[in-house]
Write a protein that holds these residues in place. Structure first.
Motif, PDB file in Angstrom:
ATOM      1  N   ASP A   1      23.973  40.328  -0.780  1.00  0.00           N
ATOM      2  CA  ASP A   1      23.595  40.789   0.574  1.00  0.00           C
ATOM      3  C   ASP A   1      22.674  42.077   0.332  1.00  0.00           C
ATOM      4  N   ALA A   2      22.915  42.782  -0.906  1.00  0.00           N
ATOM      5  CA  ALA A   2      21.748  43.860  -0.944  1.00  0.00           C
ATOM      6  C   ALA A   2      20.199  43.505  -1.158  1.00  0.00           C
ATOM      7  N   ASP A   3      19.972  42.211  -1.408  1.00  0.00           N
ATOM      8  CA  ASP A   3      18.914  41.793  -1.542  1.00  0.00           C
ATOM      9  C   ASP A   3      18.225  41.386  -0.049  1.00  0.00           C
ATOM     10  N   MET A   4      18.992  41.109   0.836  1.00  0.00           N
ATOM     11  CA  MET A   4      18.488  40.764   2.143  1.00  0.00           C
ATOM     12  C   MET A   4      17.316  41.287   2.669  1.00  0.00           C
ATOM     13  N   PRO A   5      16.958  42.707   2.664  1.00  0.00           N
ATOM     14  CA  PRO A   5      15.825  43.181   3.128  1.00  0.00           C
ATOM     15  C   PRO A   5      14.663  42.405   2.553  1.00  0.00           C
ATOM     16  N   LEU A   6      14.688  42.458   1.249  1.00  0.00           N
ATOM     17  CA  LEU A   6      13.373  41.870   0.403  1.00  0.00           C
ATOM     18  C   LEU A   6      13.081  40.423   0.749  1.00  0.00           C
ATOM     19  N   ILE A   7      14.261  40.026   0.603  1.00  0.00           N
ATOM     20  CA  ILE A   7      14.160  38.306   0.923  1.00  0.00           C
ATOM     21  C   ILE A   7      13.790  38.091   2.297  1.00  0.00           C
ATOM     22  N   ASN A   8      14.374  38.616   3.112  1.00  0.00           N
ATOM     23  CA  ASN A   8      14.052  38.517   4.551  1.00  0.00           C
ATOM     24  C   ASN A   8      12.483  38.803   5.020  1.00  0.00           C
ATOM     25  N   GLY A   9      12.299  39.899   3.992  1.00  0.00           N
ATOM     26  CA  GLY A   9      10.739  40.117   4.584  1.00  0.00           C
ATOM     27  C   GLY A   9       9.823  39.244   4.176  1.00  0.00           C
ATOM     28  N   LEU A  10      10.020  38.546   3.095  1.00  0.00           N
ATOM     29  CA  LEU A  10       9.302  37.547   2.464  1.00  0.00           C
ATOM     30  C   LEU A  10       9.376  36.148   3.248  1.00  0.00           C
ATOM     31  N   LEU A  11      10.563  35.874   3.743  1.00  0.00           N
ATOM     32  CA  LEU A  11      10.770  34.451   4.786  1.00  0.00           C
ATOM     33  C   LEU A  11       9.802  34.718   5.932  1.00  0.00           C
ATOM     34  N   GLN A  12       9.733  35.903   6.257  1.00  0.00           N
ATOM     35  CA  GLN A  12       8.676  36.006   7.499  1.00  0.00           C
ATOM     36  C   GLN A  12       7.222  35.472   7.446  1.00  0.00           C
ATOM     37  N   THR A  13       7.047  35.052   6.145  1.00  0.00           N
ATOM     38  CA  THR A  13       5.875  34.535   6.038  1.00  0.00           C
ATOM     39  C   THR A  13       5.717  32.959   5.865  1.00  0.00           C
ATOM     40  N   ALA A  14       7.000  32.376   5.940  1.00  0.00           N
ATOM     41  CA  ALA A  14       7.246  30.883   5.829  1.00  0.00           C
ATOM     42  C   ALA A  14       6.352  30.224   6.861  1.00  0.00           C
ATOM     43  N   ILE A  15       5.843  28.989   6.539  1.00  0.00           N
ATOM     44  CA  ILE A  15       5.200  28.213   7.091  1.00  0.00           C
ATOM     45  C   ILE A  15       5.961  27.236   8.314  1.00  0.00           C
ATOM     46  N   SER A  16       6.962  26.632   7.597  1.00  0.00           N
ATOM     47  CA  SER A  16       7.741  25.699   8.431  1.00  0.00           C
ATOM     48  C   SER A  16       8.735  26.276   9.084  1.00  0.00           C
ATOM     49  N   ARG A  17       9.163  25.343   9.959  1.00  0.00           N
ATOM     50  CA  ARG A  17      10.298  25.919  10.977  1.00  0.00           C
ATOM     51  C   ARG A  17      11.781  25.234  10.414  1.00  0.00           C
ATOM     52  N   THR A  18      11.785  24.844   9.390  1.00  0.00           N
ATOM     53  CA  THR A  18      13.099  24.229   9.027  1.00  0.00           C
ATOM     54  C   THR A  18      14.008  25.645   8.701  1.00  0.00           C
ATOM     55  N   CYS A  19      15.198  25.436   9.068  1.00  0.00           N
ATOM     56  CA  CYS A  19      16.192  26.482   8.943  1.00  0.00           C
ATOM     57  C   CYS A  19      16.562  26.988   7.234  1.00  0.00           C
TER      58      CYS A  19
END
Length: 325
Positions: free
Chosen positions: A29-47
């Protein structure tokens, strides 16, 4: 070390003196801010490329992650059977060709079969090109995401939505004084009790359903730690009829959690409609709602089709078949 028919003896020898820059570690859970920030750059709309898609399924798929040169690498298991190590498509600054080469280098160093899982249809060709065409492609038919026009869900207008509109109106008529409000900290104890009361329904022996239930509770217990937004539908008595939790990335709402009291007729149709309307009011730029997969459940598939998705977002397992020299 897993067996890999494409890993040569020479590669194994090289692996003893040459390592890969990718260093995977368990997702917390502590990694969420870092990972979530990079996920914002994902191209596809899959969950799969959302905070919920990763953090709610950490243990189920054994997710580990690495960030290298502002690019997120996720390692886990194949989505359809969890029978082999697999990678998600890397997300971030590196070009796909370069990030795929890094994954192949990691597989060579560890003598792993190079497998990418949950590859979105709109990224399949690019991955195949990055692998030089040397790959086997396996459709994941039970894991396609259902994508809807969020305005259609929020209004239920038109002949195609007449049955759903009737169900919602029946709920309104039978339950005067209902309220929909944001899911706040003060609601969480009630929401957790509600979750336990509705249980697993007719899927009590389904391993995935058991896991999903426990993860929903974990989300509610640590709700403020997630980039989620939720709503709670209450009856005039104050009893909860339904809850919904999702997250927004770009123009898409991802509906991760929807739990209903099946003893309240129309509660399911009502929460789906009202949550879409509520989120659209909060985020006027939304165009779509991803209500995720049916996992091969015929009843769930039928229910999702009744809302007339604008697209099914298909996914694939892709296995590299060339030897890793």
């Amino acid at each position: 070390m897993e067996s890999n028919p494409y890993c040569t003896k020479a590669a194994v020898a090289v692996a003893t003196i040459t390592d890969t820059p990718l260093r995977f570690r368990p997702v917390t859970d502590a990694d969420m801010p870092l990972i979530n920030g990079l996920l914002q750059t994902a191209i596809s709309r899959t969950c799969d490329y959302t905070a919920g898609g990763i953090f709610m399924w950490i243990d189920y798929f054994g997710y580990e992650y690495c960030v290298y040169r502002d690019t997120l690498f996720i390692k886990g298991r194949t989505e359809n059977c969890r029978c082999e190590t697999a990678f998600m498509l890397p997300v971030g600054s590196l070009p796909l060709d370069e990030s795929v080469r890094l994954v192949l280098g990691y597989c060579r160093a560890r003598c792993l079969p190079p497998v990418f899982s949950a590859v979105p249809d709109d990224r399949l060709d690019a991955l195949v090109d990055a692998l030089g065409g040397d790959c086997d492609i396996e459709p994941l038919d039970d894991w396609a995401d259902y994508l809807y026009d969020i305005h259609s869900l929020a209004t239920l207008s038109g002949k195609a939505m007449s049955k759903k509109r009737n169900h919602v109106n029946q709920f309104f008529k039978a339950n005067p004084g209902w309220t929909l409000s944001p899911l706040g900290c003060e609601d969480l104890p009630d929401a957790i009790m509600f979750l336990e009361s509705v249980g697993l329904g007719d899927k009590a022996d389904d391993g995935m359903a058991v896991y999903e239930h426990s993860e929903c509770r974990r989300v509610l217990e640590h709700y403020t730690s997630y980039p989620f937004e939720g709503a709670v539908l209450r009856l005039a008595s104050g009893a909860i009829a339904a809850i919904a939790v999702g997250e927004v990335i770009g123009d898409t709402l991802y509906a991760h959690i929807e739990k209903i009291d099946r003893a309240v007729p129309g509660a399911g149709a009502a929460i789906g409609h009202l949550f879409a309307r509520y989120m659209l009011a909060r985020h006027p730029g939304l165009r779509y709602c991803n209500r995720e997969e049916d996992c091969g459940d015929p009843g769930l598939r039928d229910a999702k089709m009744q809302y007339h998705p604008v697209a099914l977002l298909y996914k694939y397992n892709v296995r590299c078949t060339r030897k890793l020299e």
